[in-house]
Design a protein around this motif. Structure first.
Motif, mmCIF file in Angstrom:
data_model
loop_
_atom_site.group_PDB
_atom_site.id
_atom_site.type_symbol
_atom_site.label_atom_id
_atom_site.label_comp_id
_atom_site.label_asym_id
_atom_site.label_seq_id
_atom_site.Cartn_x
_atom_site.Cartn_y
_atom_site.Cartn_z
ATOM 1 N N LYS A 2 90.431 55.125 59.054
ATOM 2 C CA LYS A 2 89.007 54.892 58.861
ATOM 3 C C LYS A 2 87.929 55.947 59.351
ATOM 4 O O LYS A 2 88.269 56.477 60.526
ATOM 5 C CB LYS A 2 88.846 53.528 59.380
ATOM 6 C CG LYS A 2 89.804 52.405 58.905
ATOM 7 C CD LYS A 2 89.493 51.004 59.157
ATOM 8 C CE LYS A 2 90.321 49.851 58.550
ATOM 9 N NZ LYS A 2 90.226 48.487 59.105
ATOM 10 N N ILE A 3 86.825 55.672 58.740
ATOM 11 C CA ILE A 3 85.666 56.475 59.423
ATOM 12 C C ILE A 3 84.722 55.704 59.690
ATOM 13 O O ILE A 3 84.387 54.654 59.237
ATOM 14 C CB ILE A 3 85.324 57.570 58.188
ATOM 15 C CG1 ILE A 3 85.067 56.959 56.973
ATOM 16 C CG2 ILE A 3 86.130 58.680 57.785
ATOM 17 C CD1 ILE A 3 84.013 57.547 55.964
ATOM 18 N N LYS A 4 83.650 56.179 60.508
ATOM 19 C CA LYS A 4 82.427 55.605 60.996
ATOM 20 C C LYS A 4 81.281 55.477 60.212
ATOM 21 O O LYS A 4 80.923 56.896 59.825
ATOM 22 C CB LYS A 4 82.148 55.981 62.355
ATOM 23 C CG LYS A 4 81.413 55.033 63.218
ATOM 24 C CD LYS A 4 81.417 55.615 64.811
ATOM 25 C CE LYS A 4 80.468 54.573 65.749
ATOM 26 N NZ LYS A 4 80.253 55.229 66.763
ATOM 27 N N VAL A 5 80.703 54.453 59.765
ATOM 28 C CA VAL A 5 79.447 54.477 59.038
ATOM 29 C C VAL A 5 78.472 53.386 59.558
ATOM 30 O O VAL A 5 78.821 52.614 60.332
ATOM 31 C CB VAL A 5 79.977 53.910 57.429
ATOM 32 C CG1 VAL A 5 80.875 55.149 56.857
ATOM 33 C CG2 VAL A 5 80.418 52.621 57.497
ATOM 34 N N GLU A 6 77.351 53.677 59.174
ATOM 35 C CA GLU A 6 76.214 52.605 59.197
ATOM 36 C C GLU A 6 75.280 52.314 58.015
ATOM 37 O O GLU A 6 75.376 52.959 56.875
ATOM 38 C CB GLU A 6 75.258 53.323 60.244
ATOM 39 C CG GLU A 6 74.368 54.639 59.731
ATOM 40 C CD GLU A 6 73.185 54.833 60.666
ATOM 41 O OE1 GLU A 6 73.446 54.464 61.681
ATOM 42 O OE2 GLU A 6 72.699 55.869 60.289
ATOM 43 N N TYR A 7 75.076 51.009 58.011
ATOM 44 C CA TYR A 7 74.602 50.414 56.909
ATOM 45 C C TYR A 7 72.996 50.682 56.679
ATOM 46 O O TYR A 7 72.537 50.709 57.575
ATOM 47 C CB TYR A 7 74.519 48.982 56.792
ATOM 48 C CG TYR A 7 75.926 48.401 56.608
ATOM 49 C CD1 TYR A 7 76.680 48.404 55.248
ATOM 50 C CD2 TYR A 7 76.750 48.111 57.817
ATOM 51 C CE1 TYR A 7 78.120 48.161 54.870
ATOM 52 C CE2 TYR A 7 78.200 47.485 57.428
ATOM 53 C CZ TYR A 7 78.804 47.771 56.185
ATOM 54 O OH TYR A 7 79.958 47.464 56.117
ATOM 55 N N VAL A 8 72.462 51.259 55.541
ATOM 56 C CA VAL A 8 71.223 51.711 55.522
ATOM 57 C C VAL A 8 70.638 50.903 54.296
ATOM 58 O O VAL A 8 71.148 50.346 53.379
ATOM 59 C CB VAL A 8 71.224 53.432 55.303
ATOM 60 C CG1 VAL A 8 71.637 54.054 56.456
ATOM 61 C CG2 VAL A 8 71.880 53.765 54.041
ATOM 62 N N ASP A 9 69.346 51.174 54.120
ATOM 63 C CA ASP A 9 68.661 50.466 52.913
ATOM 64 C C ASP A 9 68.441 51.715 51.945
ATOM 65 O O ASP A 9 69.168 52.785 52.077
ATOM 66 C CB ASP A 9 67.090 50.058 53.326
ATOM 67 C CG ASP A 9 66.350 51.067 53.764
ATOM 68 O OD1 ASP A 9 66.623 52.396 53.888
ATOM 69 O OD2 ASP A 9 65.196 50.650 54.196
#
Lengths: 332, 295
Positions: free
Chosen positions: B135-142
């Protein structure tokens, strides 16, 4: 075996050779596997003979544990098939010398009237050989009857619509209908685009057929083959356009729907008997009679078995208990 | 030509039919023959897959002909062709998107499918190096690419992240499949309820003794399946002598267990004999109407 009836000179030996070669190759493959396993076990036996007995005893073990070549649990099916073959052979031979009686099947007798009615009304005939593929025996039965219906539509010059849910069935059905039109000398009236594939999806197919029914308003609808939940939707749509409807399936859960919504219904085995009934071919009539005889045997066995098991449960029939148990065991 | 159309199929049918019969009765001592019982049906599946292409071509040809000739109802054919092509195109694109998409870049914005399988949610890749689970690391954005305040970074499988265009294609495909196709399918199935009512109404009109019996037994079974049935049983219990025996639920159970299943068994036995007989006729070439000729 009619494929051997008028064989080309070299046909039978070639067929026999192919079968022999196939059998030999399979047996040799199994024999190789067995000998490898035996050698492996003999090797293991030589290593551990001091703890578990002599080498000779252990080497003989594989022979004692030899797995059977025949699936014993399927012996009842084999008996039924052998009995059926015997009856069919006898009655096929008998049918070529004497006309055999077949009881009237209303649904099949009405087939010609239904096509005739459609012709008089200037409307078409719709035929659906079920929703399964050609590997289903009911579909084959449905396509076979379709050939007979096509002969009538060719004779009366009625339009034949046959939407299909499987492309393979469509291809076979086109060939069968074309042959029927050819036999009646009406190849010019054959319309392959009316025997068309719609979709593999069950309810998508129902929607498509429903649309064709509402637009073309066929005067006769035939549903002969395997049907599931769509049976009632099709039959009720056909009923709403005022079509005379003949249905047939061997699916017990769908028969009540067809009985309720159609004018005639072929129940179970009648679907498979249709080809013999319509063609009056002695070979097919003979096989039908053979099938009926086997059914008689099954009825007799059922009655005798039921009585035997019931009596063995009472106080008077205690002595019959072992016989009843072995009877039940054999049926399993 | 006759050889290819009639004789060859008969030979193939005979040989494969005999092999399948032998395989059916083979025991464990003949493993290579026994294994054919499970192998040959897989061959059928492969052949059937090829026939899908046949069906697709037939469908396109017939409907395109209707459109070009402006035949009656050609509008339906047009809708069918548009639906067929758009579903095939979107299905192919979304099903094989990794072939067209670039590798994920750190800091770039991608989209992941929401739980409804239709809408997509934007994410930014924080670290494109896969962990032990791939898996890879992500962040939720608008939509503007600003990090959402109330969310934390998450680990997601990289193949779930798509570019903007691919996420649009995926949403369109899902809208057509779940929003249109599945709902249309359910609509067709629900029609069954209305048809059952209209067919029952016709079937239960008492025109003969048999129809009377059908009506009577159907009435008892229906009554036995609803709660008012037990109330009727309680009322019937007041009838002297026979009253206690008139339990609707018990009578319904008896009808379903004995007469109904006996009739079904009889139909099944007859059908199975028909199956065996028809199969034998086809294997031995007695029945050959399905090959386009006399039976």
């Amino acid at each position: 075996m009619s494929i051997f009836r008028r064989p080309p000179r070299s046909f039978v030996p070639i067929l026999a050779l192919i079968l022999c070669a196939l059998s030999m190759s399979f047996l040799m493959a199994d024999q190789t596997v067995k000998s490898t396993v035996t050698e492996h076990r003999q090797g293991e036996a030589a290593l551990c003979c001091s703890d578990h007995g002599t080498t000779a005893e252990l080497a003989a073990k594989p022979a004692a544990e030899a797995k059977p070549w025949f699936a014993k649990e399927r012996k009842t099916v084999l008996i039924i098939i052998v009995l059926l073959l015997l009856f069919v052979s006898y009655f096929t031979f008998h049918a070529q010398r004497k006309d055999l009686f077949i009881r009237r099947i209303s649904g099949l007798s009405a087939l010609e009237d239904a096509v005739g009615r459609a012709t008089e009304m200037g409307r078409g005939v719709m035929y659906i050989p079920g929703i399964m593929d050609m590997d289903d025996i009911q579909t084959i039965a449905g396509v076979t009857i379709m050939g007979h219906v096509a002969k009538k539509t060719a004779e009366y010059d009625a339009a034949l619509y046959a939407p299909m849910t499987r492309s393979f069935v469509m291809s076979v059905a086109q060939e069968v209908v074309k042959q029927a039109y050819l036999e009646k000398g009406r190849l010019d009236a054959f319309r392959p685009d009316r025997i068309n594939y719609l979709t593999d999806d069950q309810f998508g197919f129902v929607a498509g057929v429903g649309g064709i029914m509402m637009r073309e308003k066929p005067a006769a609808c035939f549903y002969l083959g395997t049907f599931y939940a769509e049976s009632l939707i099709l039959a009720e749509t056909g009923n709403s356009v005022g079509a005379i409807q003949i249905a047939g399936t061997a699916e017990p859960s769908q028969i009540p729907f067809f009985v309720a919504a159609c004018d005639y219904t072929l129940i179970g085995e009648e679907l498979f008997a249709a080809s013999a009934y319509l063609s009056k071919n002695p070979r097919e009539v003979g096989s039908l009679k053979g099938q009926d005889m086997l059914k008689l045997v099954i009825i007799a066995v059922t009655i005798v078995g039921t009585l035997l098991v019931t009596i063995s449960e009472t106080e008077f029939g205690k002595g019959l208990t072992p016989l009843a148990e072995s009877f039940m065991q054999y049926l399993k | 030509m006759i050889f290819l159309k009639r004789t060859l199929p008969l030979i193939i049918t005979f040989i494969t039919g005999m092999i399948m019969i032998v395989a059916f009765f083979s025991g464990e001592g003949l493993p290579s023959i026994k294994s054919l019982e499970s192998t040959l049906p897989k061959w059928i599946q492969i052949i059937m897959t090829f026939t899908m292409v046949l069906g697709a071509f037939s469908l396109l040809r017939i409907n395109l002909q209707k459109i070009s000739r402006k035949a009656d109802g050609w509008g339906y054919s047009l809708v069918l062709i548009i639906g067929f092509l758009s579903m095939a195109f979107l299905g192919l694109i979304t099903g094989s998107w990794p072939m067209f998409d670039k590798p994920l870049t750190k800091g770039e914005i991608y989209y992941v499918l929401c739980e409804d399988n239709v809408s997509a949610r934007p994410i930014r890749v924080i670290d494109n190096v896969k962990d032990k689970e791939g898996k890879i690391k992500v962040e939720y954005v608008d939509d503007k690419g600003e990090k959402l305040a109330d969310t934390e970074s998450a680990m997601i499988p990289p193949d779930t992240a798509r570019t903007r265009i691919m996420s649009y294609a995926n949403s369109m495909q899902q809208i057509l499949f779940v929003g249109v196709f599945k709902n249309a399918q359910s609509t067709m199935f629900s029609l069954l309820a209305f048809f059952v009512a209209s067919a029952s109404f016709r079937a239960f009109r008492i025109k003969s003794k048999e129809a009377g019996l059908l009506m009577g037994s159907a009435f008892i079974v229906m009554l036995g399946n609803v709660s008012i049935g037990s109330l009727v049983s309680q009322i019937l219990a007041y009838i002297p002598v026979i009253g206690p025996y008139l339990n609707i639920a018990d009578i319904k159970e008896w009808i379903m267990t004995y007469p109904s299943s006996a009739a079904q068994s009889a139909i099944l036995i007859g059908a199975m004999l028909g199956y065996i007989s028809a199969s034998m006729k086809i294997i031995f070439g007695v029945e050959r109407s399905h090959l386009g000729g006399e039976g």
